[in-house]
Write an enzyme that holds these catalytic residues in place. Structure first.
Site, PDB file in Angstrom:
ATOM      1  N   GLY A 220      30.940  42.396  40.894  1.00 31.67           N
ATOM      2  CA  GLY A 220      31.234  41.915  39.547  1.00 31.67           C
ATOM      3  C   GLY A 220      32.696  42.108  39.219  1.00 31.67           C
ATOM      4  N   GLY A 222      36.240  43.120  36.895  1.00 27.56           N
ATOM      5  CA  GLY A 222      36.800  44.061  35.944  1.00 27.56           C
ATOM      6  C   GLY A 222      36.665  45.532  36.299  1.00 27.56           C
ATOM      7  N   CYS A 247      30.716  46.521  46.052  1.00 25.45           N
ATOM      8  CA  CYS A 247      31.904  46.233  45.248  1.00 25.45           C
ATOM      9  C   CYS A 247      31.837  46.936  43.883  1.00 25.45           C
ATOM     10  CB  CYS A 247      32.097  44.726  45.117  1.00 25.45           C
ATOM     11  SG  CYS A 247      33.784  44.263  44.645  1.00 25.45           S
ATOM     12  N   GLN A 251      31.358  51.059  42.858  1.00 24.22           N
ATOM     13  CA  GLN A 251      32.147  51.852  41.921  1.00 24.22           C
ATOM     14  C   GLN A 251      31.265  52.441  40.820  1.00 24.22           C
ATOM     15  OE1 GLN A 251      35.014  48.935  40.636  1.00 24.22           O
ATOM     16  NE2 GLN A 251      35.726  48.571  42.727  1.00 24.22           N
ATOM     17  N   ASN A 289      37.222  41.748  47.475  1.00 24.54           N
ATOM     18  CA  ASN A 289      37.729  41.236  46.204  1.00 24.54           C
ATOM     19  C   ASN A 289      37.556  42.315  45.143  1.00 24.54           C
ATOM     20  OD1 ASN A 289      38.414  39.904  43.868  1.00 24.54           O
ATOM     21  ND2 ASN A 289      36.559  38.663  43.780  1.00 24.54           N
ATOM     22  N   HIS A 332      32.407  43.191  51.067  1.00 22.97           N
ATOM     23  CA  HIS A 332      31.276  42.277  50.910  1.00 22.97           C
ATOM     24  C   HIS A 332      30.610  42.004  52.258  1.00 22.97           C
ATOM     25  CE1 HIS A 332      31.827  40.942  46.663  1.00 22.97           C
ATOM     26  NE2 HIS A 332      33.029  41.439  46.891  1.00 22.97           N
ATOM     27  N   GLU A 334      27.950  40.474  52.808  1.00 26.87           N
ATOM     28  CA  GLU A 334      27.355  39.128  52.831  1.00 26.87           C
ATOM     29  C   GLU A 334      28.407  38.058  53.085  1.00 26.87           C
ATOM     30  OE1 GLU A 334      29.244  39.190  48.911  1.00 26.87           O
ATOM     31  OE2 GLU A 334      28.220  40.683  50.129  1.00 26.87           O
TER      32      GLU A 334
END
Length: 364
Positions: A220, A222, A247, A251, A289, A332, A334
């Site tokens: 996700g 931010g 991701c 966190q 990312n 990631h 995937e």
């Protein structure tokens, strides 16, 4: 094509040609080093509110195809490229990059020196920027950007508003959607998991009512600290169920255990990031990312230990709990886009689920 400008908060101005929609946008300017995968990048919800600069010089050459979207409604604020292909050439191509950006009202710019822009971000960190017309008053734009506050509600914007299911014959999992890429759901479907996708703010008590065998935390956008509801829910769920995260989910899991996260200078965004598995000693190329990372110095006393590290800068890329069935990765597995070197991580999750006592339906 009409002239367009990318103006940065430090006063830098990049002049190029209009690409996509003619609208104006503000956002955090970041760069992605992937040579391919621009369609998946455009549709990755983790880029919500960001202006993404592609470092590879030619973007759009193979067009776009409906099966390659990671979300139906791209949340990216704007796109920056050196050169945009006007006539894509690929047998699967159904739409050009420009046409998609127009259809989704996403502004872009082409014809600028993306190498210079990338070097600036690497030196100074991510910067706020505006894609605007070529005749605007730059001094006023810079003044606006200095006072512009980056959004904090991106997860709420991209998460599913209601629960939905993806039935399967295997273990049941609750998948928290913080801005989930469809590649994660596909990976679970391929392993026949019975998936219940829930909004980002679903309480732990509601999750337990579904009698899942495990919980999965998606990627996700931010700052993970902007979703305290999820942190509180995961803290409770980790004590009762296997929990895996990717991701932002990685966190959030760290924060739930009492660790801390910090913002990176310019983050990791691309499909060529090397990661070392500290348990096996193997190296993997990964798709990444993210602009935040888990502070390794804050892990003491949380029960988590570092399982993976980034080769380039040594940042935390994976965690595994010493006593609970909980693990996460920053990258990631995937892919979508990028290498699928570590898709086995989903198999590890499935194996963990199969080893746990069943809470609901018994599986053969």
């Amino acid at each position: 094509m009409t002239q367009r400008q990318l103006v940065l908060e430090d006063g830098s101005v990049f002049v190029g040609q209009s690409l996509g929609a003619e609208s104006i946008c503000d956002g955090e300017v970041v760069f992605n080093t992937g040579m391919t995968g621009y369609q998946e990048i455009l549709s990755d919800p983790s880029y919500s509110g960001q202006i993404v600069a592609m470092t590879y010089p030619l973007i759009g050459n193979y067009g776009l195809h409906r099966d390659d979207f990671e979300s139906l409604h791209p949340a990216i604020a704007g796109l920056v490229v050196k050169e945009a292909a006007n006539a894509p050439s690929h047998w699967r191509s159904e739409q050009s990059l420009h046409d998609l950006l127009v259809a989704k009202d996403i502004p872009g710019i082409s014809g600028i020196d993306t190498r210079q822009l990338t070097r600036k971000i690497r030196s100074h960190g991510t910067l706020k920027g505006r894609l605007c017309d070529g005749d605007v008053a730059v001094d006023q734009v810079v003044a606006d950007l200095k006072t512009y506050q980056l959004p904090t509600g991106q997860v709420k914007r991209v998460s599913t508003p209601t629960m939905y299911t993806s039935p399967g014959s295997g273990p049941r999992i609750v998948l928290y959607d913080f801005g989930m890429k469809k590649g994660i759901l596909r990976a679970c479907q391929q392993r026949e998991m019975d998936v219940l996708v829930v909004p980002y703010n679903t309480p732990a008590a509601e999750v337990l009512e579904y009698q899942p065998d495990g919980v999965f935390l998606s990627n996700g956008p931010g700052d993970p600290k902007d979703v305290p509801e999820a942190i509180a829910a995961v803290r409770e769920l980790m004590e009762q169920l296997p929990v895996f995260g990717i991701c932002l989910g990685h966190q959030i899991m760290a924060l739930a255990a009492g660790a801390d996260t910090i913002k990176m200078t310019f983050g990791h965004r691309g499909a060529n990031h090397p990661v070392k598995d500290l348990q096996s000693g193997k190296f993997y190329m990964t798709s990444q990312n993210h602009g935040y990372t888990v502070d390794p110095d804050s892990l003491h006393g949380t029960g988590f230990e570092v399982s993976h590290k980034a080769v380039n800068d040594g940042t935390v890329e994976g965690l595994v709990h010493q006593t609970l069935p909980a693990a996460s990765v920053q990258f990631h597995p995937e892919a979508a886009p990028g290498p699928d070197d570590f898709t086995e991580w989903f198999d590890r999750f499935l194996t963990t689920l199969q080893r746990q006592p069943k809470r609901g339906v018994q599986y053969a």
